[in-house]
Design an enzyme around this catalytic site. Structure first.
Site, short mmCIF file in Angstrom:
data_model
loop_
_atom_site.label_atom_id
_atom_site.label_comp_id
_atom_site.label_asym_id
_atom_site.label_seq_id
_atom_site.Cartn_x
_atom_site.Cartn_y
_atom_site.Cartn_z
N SER A 172 -8.68 34.35 -58.28
CA SER A 172 -8.45 33.06 -59.11
C SER A 172 -8.81 31.98 -58.53
CB SER A 172 -7.12 33.33 -59.69
OG SER A 172 -7.10 34.69 -60.47
N THR A 174 -9.70 28.71 -59.09
CA THR A 174 -9.31 27.49 -59.75
C THR A 174 -7.84 27.61 -60.00
OG1 THR A 174 -11.61 27.05 -60.63
CG2 THR A 174 -9.55 25.85 -61.59
N ASP A 175 -7.31 28.63 -60.16
CA ASP A 175 -5.65 28.59 -60.40
C ASP A 175 -5.21 28.34 -58.97
OD1 ASP A 175 -5.15 29.92 -63.05
OD2 ASP A 175 -6.93 30.93 -62.07
N TYR A 176 -5.81 28.91 -57.93
CA TYR A 176 -5.14 28.45 -56.64
C TYR A 176 -5.30 26.98 -56.25
CZ TYR A 176 -4.45 33.43 -55.39
OH TYR A 176 -3.97 34.76 -55.41
N GLY A 179 -2.88 24.93 -58.22
CA GLY A 179 -1.52 25.20 -57.70
C GLY A 179 -1.32 24.12 -56.46
#
Length: 412
Positions: A172, A174-176, A179
């Site tokens: 993931s 782009t989530d990382y 974040g």
């Protein structure tokens, strides 16, 4: 609003309290970064469990992903769909330094938990808001997942091989990224609060975080009309810089686009005269003749084994590496020397391996203190200690389904 709770670590964020309302990856990763560096992170999770617990591999019914991304946090289970549950969450947030949420924009406001409500009486509160498309704008109410937001950011279009549909990274990503931006924003807001005493809102959008990585292609389109496309393993404008196959059917990535490094590569190849050829004499020329340049390098790598190439390129001080898989990583001497893989104890599985804390701070390093805990494992302790709730009230809330605390599980 610093605290001295023993659940805080010894890192630079020790004494700061973070309430995590987020779910899946971006929010939990953002709060996990702060937990790794000493913050007291309290995760508020629904009884059925965060979706991240169902992602990745399982063993004996336990989430291996959750053991890592939920590490160093106290886990409280509160039903935010009930008014009393929201009241409990709001009480915890009002005494926090940082709140992390990644609901669809407007959700907190609909619950009576917008920034103005949470910051009433706590003007130093910092709220990290992670969403697909930001807190405003025509797309803001759309559901946003990292891989979908990669598509709208443009980064998906340049990922993969040119003769195939756009690919994705099998994590993931782009989530990382988002974040990480969210945590960076929170720490910057802490620094500002030390001067002003005031908190603020960090608006971190998935699509914008991914778009920021399109940096070289933005002015190229505006100034030259160039639309970036997929180039496979190549880095456009920097040649040679791609994967090459070896005699024994393996792959090695060689990066030698700069002049000094290409000179060393040409010598290692036994072809120093390449620098006398106008096609290969400068980085700009090699970029214009990337097919011919890569063909020369491929002819050389294709006649040697991976081990031989690694030795020759290392001796020539040319940046290169085989493409590591997880088995390579676990057996690698450098990973071991740097202690990049650590273990944390799980009550049923025993030691669970996970990535160590990054970056490394020389004086106040982060640390992995414990593996991700079970759903609601700390509910009673947190609500009793932080909100002063008595056993009778806790029992009544549990009976009403407002909170959840599991029965004690036997240790491994």
């Amino acid at each position: 609003m610093q605290n001295n709770d023993l659940s805080s670590g010894k890192g630079p964020l020790s004494g700061y309290r973070v309430i995590e309302l987020g779910s899946t990856v971006a929010g939990p990763f953002c709060a996990r970064l702060m937990a790794d560096f000493g913050a007291d992170v309290i995760k508020i999770e629904q009884m059925e469990g965060d979706a991240v617990r169902s992602m990745g591999s399982q063993k004996a019914g336990r989430s291996l992903y959750g053991a890592s991304i939920l590490r160093n946090k106290r886990i409280v289970s509160v039903d935010l769909r009930q008014e009393r549950g929201r009241e409990i969450a709001a009480r915890l947030c009002r005494d926090a330094d940082i709140v992390v949420e990644n609901f669809r924009p407007g959700t907190l406001e609909n619950w009576g938990m917008g920034y103005e409500a949470l910051a009433a009486g706590n003007p130093g509160l910092i709220l990290v808001r992670i969403s697909g498309y930001g807190q405003d704008g025509p797309y803001s109410r759309r559901p946003g997942y990292g891989v979908v937001c990669e598509a709208i950011s443009g980064i998906r279009e340049i990922t993969g091989d040119p003769d195939r549909p756009p690919a994705r990274v099998a994590v993931s990503m782009t989530d990382y990224i988002t974040g990480l931006y969210g945590a960076f924003g929170a720490v910057m807001a802490i620094v500002d609060r030390q001067r002003t005493g005031r908190g603020q809102v960090i608006d971190a959008a998935l699509y914008e975080s991914a778009f920021s990585f399109m940096e070289p292609h933005i002015p190229a389109y505006q100034q030259l009309g160039l639309v970036a496309r997929r180039c496979g393993s190549r880095l456009p404008g920097h040649t040679p810089n791609t994967l090459y196959s070896t005699e024994d059917g393996r792959y090695i990535h060689i990066t030698a686009g700069s002049q000094s490094i290409f000179k060393r590569l040409a010598a290692a190849m036994g072809q120093p005269a390449l620098l006398d050829d106008p096609r290969y004499a400068t980085p700009t020329a090699r970029a214009r003749h990337d097919e011919e340049t890569d063909a020369l390098v491929q002819a050389w790598t294709g006649s040697r084994t991976l081990a031989e190439l690694e030795r020759l390129l290392d001796e020539a001080n040319v940046p290169a590496s085989r493409v590591f898989d997880m088995a390579d990583i676990f057996g690698d001497a450098h990973y071991a020397a740097r202690q990049m893989i650590v273990t944390a104890e799980d009550r049923q599985l025993g030691p669970v391996a996970m990535a160590n804390v990054v970056p490394r701070l020389s004086r106040t390093p982060g640390e992995v203190r414990w593996a991700g805990r079970d759903i609601g494992e700390d509910t009673k302790d947190v609500l009793a200690l932080e909100l002063g709730m008595e056993d009778a009230e806790l029992a009544e809330l549990a009976a009403a389904g407002v909170i959840y605390h599991p029965s004690p599980a036997p240790a491994r």
